[in-house]
Design a protein around this motif. Sequence first.
Motif, short mmCIF file in Angstrom:
data_model
loop_
_atom_site.label_atom_id
_atom_site.label_comp_id
_atom_site.label_asym_id
_atom_site.label_seq_id
_atom_site.Cartn_x
_atom_site.Cartn_y
_atom_site.Cartn_z
N GLY A 138 53.78 77.29 55.80
CA GLY A 138 53.51 75.93 56.25
C GLY A 138 54.58 75.32 57.15
N ALA A 139 55.47 76.14 57.69
CA ALA A 139 56.59 75.60 58.47
C ALA A 139 56.15 74.80 59.69
CB ALA A 139 57.52 76.74 58.90
N GLU A 140 55.16 75.29 60.41
CA GLU A 140 54.73 74.59 61.62
C GLU A 140 54.25 73.17 61.30
OE1 GLU A 140 54.54 74.84 64.88
OE2 GLU A 140 55.53 76.77 65.08
N ARG A 141 53.46 73.04 60.26
CA ARG A 141 52.98 71.70 59.88
C ARG A 141 54.15 70.81 59.49
NH1 ARG A 141 48.08 69.61 55.93
NH2 ARG A 141 48.97 67.55 55.51
N HIS A 142 55.10 71.35 58.73
CA HIS A 142 56.22 70.53 58.26
C HIS A 142 57.13 70.12 59.42
CE1 HIS A 142 58.11 68.78 54.81
NE2 HIS A 142 59.29 69.31 55.09
N ILE A 143 57.26 70.98 60.40
CA ILE A 143 58.04 70.61 61.59
C ILE A 143 57.37 69.44 62.31
CG2 ILE A 143 58.76 71.38 63.89
CD1 ILE A 143 59.13 74.19 62.64
N ARG A 144 56.07 69.51 62.44
CA ARG A 144 55.34 68.42 63.11
C ARG A 144 55.49 67.11 62.34
NH1 ARG A 144 55.61 70.26 67.05
NH2 ARG A 144 56.27 68.11 67.38
N PHE A 145 55.47 67.20 61.02
CA PHE A 145 55.68 66.03 60.18
C PHE A 145 57.06 65.41 60.45
CE2 PHE A 145 57.42 64.80 55.85
CZ PHE A 145 56.87 63.52 55.84
N ILE A 146 58.08 66.24 60.50
CA ILE A 146 59.44 65.75 60.75
C ILE A 146 59.56 65.19 62.17
CG2 ILE A 146 61.86 66.45 60.99
CD1 ILE A 146 61.34 68.46 58.70
N ALA A 147 59.01 65.93 63.14
CA ALA A 147 59.15 65.52 64.55
C ALA A 147 58.31 64.30 64.89
CB ALA A 147 58.76 66.69 65.46
N ASP A 148 57.11 64.21 64.33
CA ASP A 148 56.17 63.15 64.73
C ASP A 148 56.23 61.91 63.83
OD1 ASP A 148 55.36 64.90 66.67
OD2 ASP A 148 53.54 65.54 65.62
N LYS A 149 56.72 62.06 62.60
CA LYS A 149 56.71 60.92 61.68
C LYS A 149 58.10 60.55 61.16
CE LYS A 149 51.91 61.10 60.20
NZ LYS A 149 50.96 60.97 59.06
N VAL A 150 58.82 61.53 60.64
CA VAL A 150 60.11 61.21 60.01
C VAL A 150 61.13 60.70 61.03
CG1 VAL A 150 62.07 62.13 58.72
CG2 VAL A 150 59.75 62.84 58.11
N ILE A 151 61.37 61.49 62.07
CA ILE A 151 62.37 61.09 63.06
C ILE A 151 62.00 59.79 63.77
CG2 ILE A 151 63.45 61.77 65.25
CD1 ILE A 151 63.53 64.64 64.18
N PRO A 152 60.75 59.63 64.26
CA PRO A 152 60.39 58.34 64.88
C PRO A 152 60.56 57.16 63.93
CG PRO A 152 58.79 60.01 65.48
CD PRO A 152 59.67 60.62 64.42
N PHE A 153 60.21 57.34 62.65
CA PHE A 153 60.39 56.24 61.69
C PHE A 153 61.86 55.86 61.58
CE2 PHE A 153 61.50 54.70 57.50
CZ PHE A 153 60.63 53.64 57.34
N VAL A 154 62.71 56.85 61.43
CA VAL A 154 64.14 56.58 61.27
C VAL A 154 64.71 55.91 62.52
CG1 VAL A 154 66.41 57.66 61.01
CG2 VAL A 154 64.49 58.41 59.57
N GLU A 155 64.38 56.44 63.68
CA GLU A 155 64.98 55.91 64.91
C GLU A 155 64.38 54.57 65.33
OE1 GLU A 155 64.92 59.05 67.81
OE2 GLU A 155 66.33 60.29 66.65
N HIS A 156 63.19 54.23 64.81
CA HIS A 156 62.60 52.93 65.09
C HIS A 156 63.15 51.85 64.16
CE1 HIS A 156 59.61 49.95 66.30
NE2 HIS A 156 59.37 49.74 65.01
N ASN A 157 63.42 52.22 62.92
CA ASN A 157 63.81 51.23 61.91
C ASN A 157 65.31 51.17 61.64
OD1 ASN A 157 61.14 50.12 60.66
ND2 ASN A 157 60.81 52.33 60.88
N TYR A 158 66.04 52.15 62.12
CA TYR A 158 67.49 52.19 61.91
C TYR A 158 68.16 52.55 63.24
CZ TYR A 158 65.83 52.53 57.10
OH TYR A 158 65.17 52.31 55.91
N ARG A 159 69.45 52.32 63.32
CA ARG A 159 70.15 52.58 64.58
C ARG A 159 70.63 54.04 64.62
NH1 ARG A 159 72.32 47.83 62.92
NH2 ARG A 159 74.44 48.67 62.75
N GLY A 160 69.66 54.94 64.60
CA GLY A 160 69.98 56.36 64.68
C GLY A 160 70.12 56.80 66.12
N ASP A 161 71.13 57.61 66.37
CA ASP A 161 71.40 58.12 67.71
C ASP A 161 70.55 59.37 67.97
OD1 ASP A 161 72.38 58.98 70.12
OD2 ASP A 161 74.48 59.07 69.49
N ALA A 162 69.60 59.27 68.89
CA ALA A 162 68.70 60.40 69.17
C ALA A 162 69.44 61.59 69.76
CB ALA A 162 67.59 59.95 70.12
N VAL A 163 70.64 61.36 70.27
CA VAL A 163 71.42 62.44 70.87
C VAL A 163 72.19 63.22 69.80
CG1 VAL A 163 73.27 62.97 72.54
CG2 VAL A 163 71.61 61.16 73.02
#
Length: 295
Positions: A138-163
């Motif tokens: 299930g790695a491909e699905r979990h990567i998409r979850f992290i890339a499409d939901k987890v990271i955008p949520f964190v960087e939208h709601n907190y001052r996370g540095d995308a770099v």
Amino acid sequence: MKNGFIFGLITLASICSISPVLSKEQTAVIAPQSFTIPRTEIIKINDGERPYELYIKLPRGYHKQQNKFRKYPVIYLTDAMYTFQVVSGATRYPMNINSIQQAIIVGISWEKGVKGDLSRVRDYTISEDESWKKVTGGAERHIRFIADKVIPFVEHNYRGDAVQRIYVGNSLGGLFGSYILLHYPELFSGYVLGSPSFWWDKGLILKSLMSVSKRSALFDSRIFIGIGELETNIGEGESNFDMTGDARQFIKLLTPLMTHQSQLKLAVFDEANHQTAFPSTAIQGLYWLLKSKPK
């Protein structure tokens, strides 16, 4: 001997006589309480019908006025029920004295309501293996979850540095991180891979890396791999494995593909095995990646 025994009784009696007897009201004051990690919150997040939680720890001073425009590196952890406590504790002192950069820590849980081992084996494995009784691949699905939901949520709601996104994973989580590195290298700028399970599916990840070497791809991430010197049982039974050797092989194959060889590091920890290597991997890897520059 007799005098010593009598002295012991007198001493014990004295201790007992001065020991306070607590009332019910007093014991209620010192009743046990749950321990919480400072500046940490739990966020519910879904991957379709699969519910997960994020454990998010903000750095000290995050809410101060002078830091309101400051962006922070973000450390993303798999196997959060184990790794979050380790990384939070291990980085507290180095961050507090500014020997490493202050960072946001994000732990990604296993699927809620599913036994942890079932969730992690499904989510972190990079191919289906019918020899396992558990669901795999299930790695491909979990990567998409992290890339499409987890990271955008964190960087939208907190001052996370995308770099400055850092991935930390151990065992199958280390395998999962190496797969992200090979197939989605732009997702994270730094990787801490602890005791990676490169043995999975007859060394599939090593074979994948060999095929990458036939192209001109170059990796610009910083990559730290930690492994225990005892993570091998060659010659000790039918189920032979050499995770330490596999880690060395991975480094050997990856080195020619790096834009700068100084961005790749392998640490082999003396007397450490698969159960004990990760805490050293986590703090040494994060220290290497986030070490503050001298002023």
